[in-house]
Write an enzyme that holds these catalytic residues in place. Structure first.
Site, PDB file in Angstrom:
ATOM      1  N   HIS A 191       0.882  -0.915  -0.597  1.00 12.43           N
ATOM      2  CA  HIS A 191      -0.570  -0.189  -0.429  1.00 12.43           C
ATOM      3  C   HIS A 191       0.849   1.184   0.100  1.00 12.43           C
ATOM      4  CE1 HIS A 191       0.070   0.134   4.186  1.00 12.43           C
ATOM      5  NE2 HIS A 191      -0.560  -0.582   5.018  1.00 12.43           N
TER       6      HIS A 191
ATOM      7  N   HIS B 133      -3.744  -9.442  14.586  1.00 11.25           N
ATOM      8  CA  HIS B 133      -4.569  -7.820  14.202  1.00 11.25           C
ATOM      9  C   HIS B 133      -5.048  -8.216  13.000  1.00 11.25           C
ATOM     10  CE1 HIS B 133      -3.642  -4.823  12.153  1.00 11.25           C
ATOM     11  NE2 HIS B 133      -2.412  -4.603  10.944  1.00 11.25           N
TER      12      HIS B 133
ATOM     13  N   GLU C 170      -5.039  -6.834   9.810  1.00 10.48           N
ATOM     14  CA  GLU C 170      -5.237  -6.260   8.769  1.00 10.48           C
ATOM     15  C   GLU C 170      -5.450  -7.747   7.924  1.00 10.48           C
ATOM     16  OE1 GLU C 170      -2.094  -3.784   8.512  1.00 10.48           O
ATOM     17  OE2 GLU C 170      -3.141  -3.231   5.963  1.00 10.48           O
TER      18      GLU C 170
ATOM     19  N   ASP D 111      -3.396  -8.762   5.255  1.00 15.02           N
ATOM     20  CA  ASP D 111      -1.681  -9.424   4.955  1.00 15.02           C
ATOM     21  C   ASP D 111      -1.434 -10.703   6.587  1.00 15.02           C
ATOM     22  OD1 ASP D 111      -1.754  -7.160   6.723  1.00 15.02           O
ATOM     23  OD2 ASP D 111       0.470  -6.969   6.995  1.00 15.02           O
TER      24      ASP D 111
ATOM     25  N   HIS E 118      -0.591  -1.182  14.856  1.00 15.26           N
ATOM     26  CA  HIS E 118      -1.059   0.561  14.634  1.00 15.26           C
ATOM     27  C   HIS E 118      -2.138   0.821  13.925  1.00 15.26           C
ATOM     28  CE1 HIS E 118      -0.447  -0.284  10.095  1.00 15.26           C
ATOM     29  NE2 HIS E 118      -0.691  -1.927  10.334  1.00 15.26           N
TER      30      HIS E 118
ATOM     31  N   ASP F 197       2.444  -6.615  14.260  1.00 11.95           N
ATOM     32  CA  ASP F 197       3.332  -6.149  13.424  1.00 11.95           C
ATOM     33  C   ASP F 197       4.696  -5.291  13.918  1.00 11.95           C
ATOM     34  OD1 ASP F 197       2.231  -6.430  10.105  1.00 11.95           O
ATOM     35  OD2 ASP F 197       0.671  -4.141  11.514  1.00 11.95           O
TER      36      ASP F 197
ATOM     37  N   TYR G  69      10.468  -0.173   8.041  1.00 15.10           N
ATOM     38  CA  TYR G  69       9.434  -0.833   8.799  1.00 15.10           C
ATOM     39  C   TYR G  69       8.137   0.986   9.769  1.00 15.10           C
ATOM     40  CZ  TYR G  69       5.028  -3.614   9.518  1.00 15.10           C
ATOM     41  OH  TYR G  69       4.232  -3.980   9.979  1.00 15.10           O
TER      42      TYR G  69
ATOM     43  N   HIS H  63       6.216 -10.431  10.081  1.00 16.17           N
ATOM     44  CA  HIS H  63       7.025  -9.965   9.040  1.00 16.17           C
ATOM     45  C   HIS H  63       8.724 -10.003   9.335  1.00 16.17           C
ATOM     46  CE1 HIS H  63       3.147  -8.190   7.387  1.00 16.17           C
ATOM     47  NE2 HIS H  63       3.589  -7.800   7.835  1.00 16.17           N
TER      48      HIS H  63
HETATM   49 FE1  FEO Z   1      -0.586  -3.591  10.227  1.00 16.43          FE
HETATM   50 FE2  FEO Z   1       1.333  -6.369   8.415  1.00 16.43          FE
HETATM   51  O1  FEO Z   1      -0.362  -5.821   8.726  1.00 16.43           O
END
Ligand code: FEO
Length: 390
Positions: free
Chosen positions: A24, A78, A80, A82, A144, A163, A191, A222
């Site tokens: 993104h 989380h 999100e 991903d 976040h 994250d 990051y 990640h």
């Molecule tokens: Fe906030 Fe890696 O997603």
């Protein structure tokens, strides 16, 4: 594709996205990983999943140690996509698996993405027994997203941090002891700058809460996990969350016929003469997300644009929009630019910088057409005088 053992009974079962180049708007030149972790205990537990499209890779890795249908619990730190994108695929194979997430925001967000899968909301300090192991949940809202939480597992003392402490870094190695540490730290900084930076205050609170825990390993969602180098990454997070600055000047510009570029160099000479390290970023060649990574700790930022059709150049507007959304500390700034007629861009840049927590070091600097050597020398002198007058 097999699971990677983290320690006895704990496996990495995520996916490696070697091809990811844009997350993104964040340029991810090293790709990324979506980390899911499998805990084999009395309750078979999956901590986070993967981005949609990578379910097969995750399920294949899980199947290398246990039948995925045996999963009892899914922890979604989380929502999100991903990290949550693989939940529907796991629920299809293991329909009885209970999904735990943050009470309130976690339940709301997962419901919005995947419908009602019977989510169980947890609050700060709630615990969940897996058998020999226990998970304790700690919400980290706005690090976040509103729903973020981390899960701490005893007795191994592993923090599944989602994250936080992550890096967009595709690699087969899972631990900091076996990875290219310098690359991991570069990617961890990038990051933080591009994802976490606006939430320094919330990050500081989360760090304070985590300081109460005897953490031995941090497994983010990640990149690589931190063990031996945990003190280094924690120290960096404290520094970044506090908005610490360095004597560094990020000079960001676009140029049409090299006049604004010459002004950028004249400004750099002024910083350099005062012992402040300048670095130039021509927006024709540099990505916003790389500039943000460097500029995060800069005490100074200078942004230049020629005037194009009565406006700043679109590349500069794009950078300023990105910078405005992310910058976490107040910087001293210089707006500058060349023009043929009109000359609106330096004031427009100045106005945008004011909205980015910046305080002008100089009035906006503008020069018409091609700068003379005298005009450039005057810019350098003005920067030196302003720095000496601070
Ligand atoms: Fe906030 Fe890696 O997603």
């Amino acid at each position: 594709m097999k699971a990677t053992k983290i320690c006895e009974g704990v496996y990495w079962v995520g996916a490696i996205d070697w091809d990811l180049r844009n997350f993104h708007g964040y340029e991810t030149e090293k790709g990324s990983t979506y980390n899911a972790y499998l805990v084999l205990d009395e309750k078979i537990t999956l901590i986070d999943t993967v981005k949609a499209g990578f379910e097969k890779e995750m399920l294949t890795r899980i199947a290398s140690v246990i039948d995925p249908a045996k999963i009892d619990l899914i922890i979604s730190n989380h929502a999100e996509p991903d990290h949550s994108g693989g939940i529907p695929a796991v629920k299809k194979l293991a329909p009885g698996a209970a999904v735990y997430c943050a009470a309130g925001a976690g339940v709301k967000d997962l419901t919005a993405y995947y419908g009602d899968l019977g989510y169980i909301g947890v609050k700060a300090g709630d615990t969940l027994s897996l058998g020999k192991r226990t998970l304790t949940f700690l919400p980290t809202p706005m690090v976040h997203w509103p729903d973020n939480m981390v899960s701490f597992m005893t007795p191994e003392n592993i923090l599944f941090s989602n994250d936080a402490f992550g890096q967009h870094y595709a690699t087969f190695e899972r631990m900091d002891t076996e990875s290219d540490l310098s690359e991991a730290l570069v990617q961890a900084r990038k990051y933080y700058a591009n994802i976490v930076q606006p939430y320094g205050m919330q990050t500081a609170k989360a760090l304070a809460a985590c300081a109460q825990l005897p953490i031995q390993t941090v497994c983010p969602s990640h990149g690589i996990a931190w063990t031996k180098h945990l003190p280094e990454i924690l120290a960096l997070y404290h520094k970044w969350a506090a908005g610490e600055q360095e004597d560094f000047a990020a000079i960001v510009y676009d140029t049409m016929w090299h006049s604004t570029e010459q002004m950028a160099h004249a400004i750099a000479d002024g910083f350099s003469a005062c012992g402040i390290r300048p670095r130039l970023y021509n927006l024709h060649y540099c990505f916003n997300s790389d500039i943000i990574s460097d500029a995060m700790t800069a005490k100074y930022i200078a942004v230049g644009s020629p005037t194009l059709n009565n406006n700043m150049m679109p590349s500069v507007a794009s950078f300023l929009t990105y910078f405005r959304g992310l910058t976490g500390n107040k910087k001293k700034s210089i707006a500058f630019g060349s023009y043929g007629w009109g000359g609106q861009s330096p004031d427009q840049v100045q106005e945008q910088l004011a909205g980015c927590k910046c305080e002008p070091l100089l009035p906006a600097v503008r020069l018409q057409y091609k700068p003379s050597q005298e005009q450039l020398a005057k810019i350098t002198e003005d920067v030196i005088a302003a720095l000496k007058g601070e």
